[in-house]
Design an enzyme around this catalytic site. Structure first.
Site, PDB file in Angstrom:
ATOM      1  NE  ARG A  69      -2.926   0.705   3.258  1.00 51.47           N
ATOM      2  CZ  ARG A  69      -2.284   0.553   4.503  1.00 51.47           C
ATOM      3  NH1 ARG A  69      -1.923   1.841   4.807  1.00 51.47           N
ATOM      4  NH2 ARG A  69      -2.955  -0.008   5.700  1.00 51.47           N
ATOM      5  CE1 TYR A 122     -12.684  14.375 -16.147  1.00 49.81           C
ATOM      6  CE2 TYR A 122     -11.803  14.468 -13.594  1.00 49.81           C
ATOM      7  CZ  TYR A 122     -12.977  13.612 -15.175  1.00 49.81           C
ATOM      8  OH  TYR A 122     -13.266  12.548 -14.679  1.00 49.81           O
ATOM      9  CG  ASP A 194      -4.917  17.660 -14.427  1.00 51.52           C
ATOM     10  OD1 ASP A 194      -3.786  16.849 -15.523  1.00 51.52           O
ATOM     11  OD2 ASP A 194      -6.395  17.213 -13.837  1.00 51.52           O
ATOM     12  CE  LYS A 219      -8.808  10.660 -19.538  1.00 52.37           C
ATOM     13  NZ  LYS A 219      -8.681   9.697 -18.490  1.00 52.37           N
TER      14      LYS A 219
HETATM   15  C1  LIG Z   1      -7.400  16.538 -17.177  1.00 51.32           C
HETATM   16  C2  LIG Z   1      -7.794  15.632 -16.501  1.00 51.32           C
HETATM   17  N1  LIG Z   1      -7.292  15.538 -14.971  1.00 51.32           N
HETATM   18  C3  LIG Z   1      -7.791  14.920 -14.603  1.00 51.32           C
HETATM   19  C4  LIG Z   1      -8.910  13.266 -15.086  1.00 51.32           C
HETATM   20  C5  LIG Z   1      -9.109  12.249 -14.092  1.00 51.32           C
HETATM   21  O1  LIG Z   1      -8.623  11.159 -14.508  1.00 51.32           O
HETATM   22  P1  LIG Z   1      -9.156   9.341 -14.176  1.00 51.32           P
HETATM   23  O2  LIG Z   1      -9.982   9.235 -15.254  1.00 51.32           O
HETATM   24  O3  LIG Z   1      -7.640   9.151 -14.420  1.00 51.32           O
HETATM   25  O4  LIG Z   1      -9.421   9.339 -12.387  1.00 51.32           O
HETATM   26  C6  LIG Z   1      -8.869  14.040 -15.815  1.00 51.32           C
HETATM   27  C7  LIG Z   1      -9.683  12.198 -16.786  1.00 51.32           C
HETATM   28  O5  LIG Z   1     -10.405  11.922 -17.260  1.00 51.32           O
HETATM   29  C8  LIG Z   1      -8.951  14.300 -17.209  1.00 51.32           C
HETATM   30  O6  LIG Z   1      -9.280  14.681 -18.156  1.00 51.32           O
END
Ligand SMILES: Cc1ncc(COP(=O)(O)O)c(C=O)c1O
Length: 403
Positions: A69, A122, A194, A219
């Site tokens: 973990r 997001y 991000d 992604k």
């Molecule tokens: C810019 C961005 N940040 C964070 C996330 C969250 O990622 P996850 O789906 O892996 O939890 C996404 C998901 O589409 C995203 O597009």
């Protein structure tokens, strides 16, 4: 090449290109018995011959693992690969991108703190800002993403953390990381960015002044839409605080997912190079189409913040979006005709993926909330895969015939 893979200790990766690092970085110390690939270590715990040896590792006096973990060799190799590509001193990983976002925000913010961000992060991140952080007494101010003066003024009022996402998902707005990091640091705030849509191949937020860069590894990093994951990179002290929170909340990356992400990342620079080129070509083509009312892509000279993007990005990424004159009904017709795209809630894969924000990035929001965030219902998010760009344009052409 073994030394390069141990570049976490000696920093010898500095003169290597990102395509070389995508392949080799971070793997050396995890290889066993001549294996050329990082093994998937499925062991919940790690045994020691005696208590002193165990204590040395448990107390951080010697490297090693205690319990998966907390840390795991396969997961560590993935963290190292991203850390080196982001030019960071430390990195820690998560079960998903949202675990990376939420663990970071909850580790660094507490009751009475103020966070400044923007309206079109997001959708899941936006829900954290609107629903979950206020519940624990965190004050949230969300500014207009394109209005840097407004963001700077909100920061100057005082805040603990500034949260950026650039380019944004799905309207591809660009935020000036260096400018906003300067404003944040003057106010004594931590800057989190991000970097999911840009990837470390196109943009390094830490080099532009951010304190932490995070990713949904689901992604582009993984790139094959077959593993979920998240990662946060930055200075050792901040990353240690986020890591400790994750150790306790338990949003740990699974070793098999870490292995798939490592394997996917070997082609990261290759894929991103192709996706940058194809997305630009498709965005330029879309601009010429009468049925298309607007195209959002930072690589277009007509993009509102193309100058900022050109300054802080090495390529403009594989995601674009465009709006149809015919609204949501036209979107539904066109999407159902596409032959070379998954209609799915994902982006960053080797296959092209398309969908409206109502079922993808902003499924958590109501129509009214999406409109308030400037996300029109006639929008299609189009994540360009590694297919031939000419084939993708031909596919769009035949699908547009019904718009
Ligand atoms: C810019 C961005 N940040 C964070 C996330 C969250 O990622 P996850 O789906 O892996 O939890 C996404 C998901 O589409 C995203 O597009």
């Amino acid at each position: 090449m073994a030394d390069l893979r141990r570049s976490s200790e000696d920093g010898s990766s500095a003169d290597l290109s990102s395509s070389t690092l995508s392949v080799w970085a971070g793997e050396g110390e995890s290889l066993v018995q001549g294996a050329t690939q990082v093994p998937v270590v499925y062991s919940a715990a790690y045994g020691y011959p005696d208590v002193d040896a165990w204590l040395d590792v448990a107390l951080g006096r010697k490297p090693g693992h205690i319990y998966s973990r907390n840390t795991n060799p396969t997961v560590h190799a993935f963290e190292e690969k991203v850390r080196i590509l982001e030019g960071a001193d430390a990195a820690t990983s998560f079960a998903t991108g949202m675990a990376a976002v939420s663990n970071t925000l909850f580790a660094l913010l507490g009751p009475g703190d103020r966070v400044v961000s923007v309206k079109d992060t997001y959708g899941g991140t936006n829900r954290l800002f609107l629903d979950f952080l206020p519940r624990v007494g965190v004050e949230v101010e969300l500014c207009d993403t394109s209005d840097h003066e407004q963001i700077e003024a909100a920061i100057a009022q005082g805040c603990r953390l500034v949260y950026l996402e650039t380019p944004t998902n799905p309207t591809l707005k660009v935020m000036d990381i260096a400018r906003l990091a300067t404003a944040a640091h003057e106010a004594g705030a931590i800057v989190v960015a991000d970097n999911t849509l840009a990837t470390p191949i196109n943009q390094n937020p830490l080099a532009l002044g951010a304190d932490l860069a995070l990713h949904s590894a689901t992604k582009f990093l993984g790139g094959h839409a077959d593993a979920l994951g998240g990662v946060v990179c930055g200075g050792p002290e901040l990353v240690a605080r986020v890591f400790h929170y994750r150790e306790i909340t338990g949003a740990t990356l699974d070793p098999m997912a870490a292995y798939l992400l490592i394997r996917g990342m070997k082609t990261l620079a290759l894929r991103i190079g192709r996706q940058n080129e194809s997305a630009l070509r498709i965005a330029q083509w879309l601009q010429e189409q009468p049925a298309v009312a607007a195209v959002y892509y930072p690589g277009l000279e007509t993009h509102l913040h193309h100058d900022v993007a050109a300054r802080q990005m090495r390529g403009y990424g594989g995601v674009l979006s465009f709006m149809f004159e015919g609204g949501f009904e036209a979107v539904k017709r066109v999407l159902s005709r596409l032959r070379l795209a998954h209609r799915a809630a994902n982006l960053g894969a080797v296959e092209t993926v398309a969908g409206p924000p109502a079922t993808t990035s902003h499924v958590e929001c109501t129509t009214e909330e999406r409109e308030a965030m400037g996300i029109p219902e006639g929008l299609i998010r189009y994540s360009v895969g590694i297919e031939d760009a000419g084939d993708l344009i031909a596919d769009l052409t035949q699908a547009f015939a019904v718009a």
